[in-house]
Design a protein around this motif. Structure first.
Motif, PDB file in Angstrom:
ATOM      1  N   GLY A  89     -32.354 -39.802 -62.158  1.00  0.00           N
ATOM      2  CA  GLY A  89     -32.249 -39.955 -63.598  1.00  0.00           C
ATOM      3  C   GLY A  89     -32.525 -38.654 -64.343  1.00  0.00           C
ATOM      4  N   PHE A  90     -33.542 -37.924 -63.927  1.00  0.00           N
ATOM      5  CA  PHE A  90     -33.851 -36.662 -64.598  1.00  0.00           C
ATOM      6  C   PHE A  90     -32.866 -35.560 -64.204  1.00  0.00           C
ATOM      7  N   GLU A  91     -32.342 -35.589 -62.996  1.00  0.00           N
ATOM      8  CA  GLU A  91     -31.280 -34.649 -62.631  1.00  0.00           C
ATOM      9  C   GLU A  91     -30.052 -34.871 -63.515  1.00  0.00           C
ATOM     10  N   ARG A  92     -29.757 -36.110 -63.802  1.00  0.00           N
ATOM     11  CA  ARG A  92     -28.634 -36.427 -64.688  1.00  0.00           C
ATOM     12  C   ARG A  92     -28.913 -35.948 -66.107  1.00  0.00           C
ATOM     13  N   ARG A  93     -30.143 -36.134 -66.575  1.00  0.00           N
ATOM     14  CA  ARG A  93     -30.481 -35.724 -67.935  1.00  0.00           C
ATOM     15  C   ARG A  93     -30.377 -34.213 -68.104  1.00  0.00           C
ATOM     16  N   TYR A  94     -30.864 -33.451 -67.127  1.00  0.00           N
ATOM     17  CA  TYR A  94     -30.889 -31.995 -67.246  1.00  0.00           C
ATOM     18  C   TYR A  94     -29.567 -31.336 -66.858  1.00  0.00           C
ATOM     19  N   GLY A  95     -28.548 -32.131 -66.534  1.00  0.00           N
ATOM     20  CA  GLY A  95     -27.236 -31.588 -66.230  1.00  0.00           C
ATOM     21  C   GLY A  95     -27.062 -31.116 -64.804  1.00  0.00           C
ATOM     22  N   VAL A  96     -28.047 -31.388 -63.947  1.00  0.00           N
ATOM     23  CA  VAL A  96     -27.938 -30.950 -62.552  1.00  0.00           C
ATOM     24  C   VAL A  96     -26.781 -31.660 -61.864  1.00  0.00           C
ATOM     25  N   LEU A  97     -26.678 -32.967 -62.071  1.00  0.00           N
ATOM     26  CA  LEU A  97     -25.606 -33.723 -61.424  1.00  0.00           C
ATOM     27  C   LEU A  97     -24.239 -33.271 -61.933  1.00  0.00           C
ATOM     28  N   LYS A  98     -24.145 -32.958 -63.224  1.00  0.00           N
ATOM     29  CA  LYS A  98     -22.881 -32.505 -63.788  1.00  0.00           C
ATOM     30  C   LYS A  98     -22.418 -31.214 -63.127  1.00  0.00           C
ATOM     31  N   ARG A  99     -23.351 -30.299 -62.884  1.00  0.00           N
ATOM     32  CA  ARG A  99     -23.006 -29.035 -62.234  1.00  0.00           C
ATOM     33  C   ARG A  99     -22.664 -29.242 -60.763  1.00  0.00           C
ATOM     34  N   LEU A 100     -23.448 -30.087 -60.092  1.00  0.00           N
ATOM     35  CA  LEU A 100     -23.158 -30.341 -58.684  1.00  0.00           C
ATOM     36  C   LEU A 100     -21.826 -31.063 -58.507  1.00  0.00           C
ATOM     37  N   ALA A 101     -21.431 -31.851 -59.507  1.00  0.00           N
ATOM     38  CA  ALA A 101     -20.188 -32.612 -59.409  1.00  0.00           C
ATOM     39  C   ALA A 101     -18.957 -31.726 -59.380  1.00  0.00           C
ATOM     40  N   VAL A 102     -19.065 -30.496 -59.910  1.00  0.00           N
ATOM     41  CA  VAL A 102     -17.917 -29.577 -59.912  1.00  0.00           C
ATOM     42  C   VAL A 102     -18.041 -28.530 -58.809  1.00  0.00           C
ATOM     43  N   SER A 103     -19.035 -28.686 -57.923  1.00  0.00           N
ATOM     44  CA  SER A 103     -19.188 -27.773 -56.796  1.00  0.00           C
ATOM     45  C   SER A 103     -18.249 -28.196 -55.671  1.00  0.00           C
ATOM     46  N   PRO A 104     -18.105 -27.359 -54.648  1.00  0.00           N
ATOM     47  CA  PRO A 104     -17.249 -27.762 -53.513  1.00  0.00           C
ATOM     48  C   PRO A 104     -17.710 -29.033 -52.809  1.00  0.00           C
ATOM     49  N   LEU A 105     -18.995 -29.374 -52.972  1.00  0.00           N
ATOM     50  CA  LEU A 105     -19.496 -30.598 -52.359  1.00  0.00           C
ATOM     51  C   LEU A 105     -18.993 -31.794 -53.155  1.00  0.00           C
ATOM     52  N   PRO A 106     -18.210 -32.682 -52.547  1.00  0.00           N
ATOM     53  CA  PRO A 106     -17.697 -33.844 -53.292  1.00  0.00           C
ATOM     54  C   PRO A 106     -18.831 -34.770 -53.704  1.00  0.00           C
ATOM     55  N   ARG A 107     -18.541 -35.628 -54.671  1.00  0.00           N
ATOM     56  CA  ARG A 107     -19.578 -36.513 -55.192  1.00  0.00           C
ATOM     57  C   ARG A 107     -20.102 -37.458 -54.113  1.00  0.00           C
ATOM     58  N   TRP A 108     -19.211 -37.975 -53.278  1.00  0.00           N
ATOM     59  CA  TRP A 108     -19.681 -38.862 -52.221  1.00  0.00           C
ATOM     60  C   TRP A 108     -20.533 -38.093 -51.217  1.00  0.00           C
ATOM     61  N   GLY A 109     -20.240 -36.792 -51.048  1.00  0.00           N
ATOM     62  CA  GLY A 109     -21.060 -35.971 -50.164  1.00  0.00           C
ATOM     63  C   GLY A 109     -22.461 -35.772 -50.721  1.00  0.00           C
ATOM     64  N   LEU A 110     -22.552 -35.624 -52.062  1.00  0.00           N
ATOM     65  CA  LEU A 110     -23.864 -35.497 -52.686  1.00  0.00           C
ATOM     66  C   LEU A 110     -24.673 -36.776 -52.500  1.00  0.00           C
ATOM     67  N   MET A 111     -24.036 -37.928 -52.699  1.00  0.00           N
ATOM     68  CA  MET A 111     -24.742 -39.193 -52.506  1.00  0.00           C
ATOM     69  C   MET A 111     -25.135 -39.397 -51.047  1.00  0.00           C
ATOM     70  N   THR A 112     -24.287 -38.922 -50.131  1.00  0.00           N
ATOM     71  CA  THR A 112     -24.634 -38.988 -48.711  1.00  0.00           C
ATOM     72  C   THR A 112     -25.858 -38.135 -48.416  1.00  0.00           C
ATOM     73  N   ALA A 113     -25.918 -36.947 -49.014  1.00  0.00           N
ATOM     74  CA  ALA A 113     -27.060 -36.069 -48.817  1.00  0.00           C
ATOM     75  C   ALA A 113     -28.335 -36.696 -49.371  1.00  0.00           C
ATOM     76  N   LYS A 114     -28.237 -37.336 -50.533  1.00  0.00           N
ATOM     77  CA  LYS A 114     -29.397 -38.011 -51.109  1.00  0.00           C
ATOM     78  C   LYS A 114     -29.864 -39.145 -50.202  1.00  0.00           C
TER      79      LYS A 114
END
Length: 268
Positions: free
Chosen positions: A103-128
């Motif tokens: 929730g705080f990563e989303r608020r501070y824009g961390v998720l928004k920046r990671l979403a445009v990285s080479p790591l796909p969104r499903w890959g980020l959720m897999t890592a979490k």
């Protein structure tokens, strides 16, 4: 190295620029997520210290009346409490901790920046998810060691325990991500901690479900924390086989939570 028509020089560069292989990106992100979880003092309090203190306190002090054990006599506190505390550890990491951090990563824009990285969104959720699983392994190892030192004698099938823990993790992760992806960070912080406290009291973790009114028992029995704690207790305390009803409840919650999170999660 070759020369172009405009006189420029081209060649093969080392290291070659570009994204790393997907498995390596997921491993790196999972390692980062794990370090962030373990370095956060609030998360350590929630995921390690509180479950350990509850296990030691309620095992050492005769506060609650423990249901009968496998032999029909009075059961030991630790035999009843240890499975419930393991379920609480999964709740604290997969739901509460992950919901607040995301929730705080989303608020501070961390998720928004990671979403445009080479790591796909499903890959980020897999890592979490991998970070949650690593943290849970450490939690379970510590809590098991403490429970054994207190005289715990676990029984049952390790396969059934693993199935319960995995489905419980999936169920709580889906609900945690759904909360983090739809509510504001402050609301997520308050709601996640409130749900943690309510499920601690009413989910059969330290207070037997039989202590509640019959009407409440039928409702509480459908909660994922109740299914996980009861399933672990049936296996580890009573030596039962695979608890299919509890696995079924967890599977339904996992499907609903993960499906809703995938549908409604907002990255900004």
């Amino acid at each position: 190295m070759t020369t172009t028509e405009t006189g420029g020089v081209t060649g093969t560069f080392s290291p070659r620029p570009g994204a790393a292989p997907l498995p390596r990106m997921i491993r790196a992100q999972a390692a980062l997520e794990t370090r962030m979880l373990l370095r956060n003092g609030e998360q350590l309090l929630l995921t390690v210290i509180i479950p350990t203190l509850l296990l030691v306190l309620f095992s050492a002090v005769d506060i609650i009346e423990v249901p009968t054990g496998t032999a029909g006599g009075a059961g030991r506190s630790v035999d009843f409490l240890a499975p419930g505390i393991l379920a609480l550890a999964v709740l604290s990491t997969a739901f509460t901790g992950q919901a607040i951090a995301t929730g705080f990563e989303r608020r501070y824009g961390v998720l928004k920046r990671l979403a445009v990285s080479p790591l796909p969104r499903w890959g980020l959720m897999t890592a979490k998810t991998c970070a949650v699983l690593v943290t849970e392994v450490l939690q379970i190892a510590l809590l098991t060691a403490v429970a054994l030192a207190l005289g715990w004698s676990p029984q049952g099938s390790p396969l059934a325990v693993v199935l319960l823990l995995l489905l419980g993790t999936a169920a709580f992760s889906g609900l945690g991500l759904l909360m983090a992806g739809t509510l504001k960070a402050e609301a997520t912080l308050a709601a996640a901690n409130l749900v943690f406290l309510l499920l601690l009291v009413g989910g059969g973790v330290v207070v037997p479900l039989e202590k509640f009114p019959e009407a409440a028992q039928s409702v509480l029995g459908l909660l994922p924390i109740t299914a996980l704690s009861d399933g672990l207790r049936e296996v580890l305390q009573h030596g039962a086989g695979i608890p299919w009803p509890d696995l079924g409840v967890l599977a339904v919650w996992a499907a609903l939570g993960l499906g809703a999170a995938a549908r409604f999660f907002r990255w900004e």
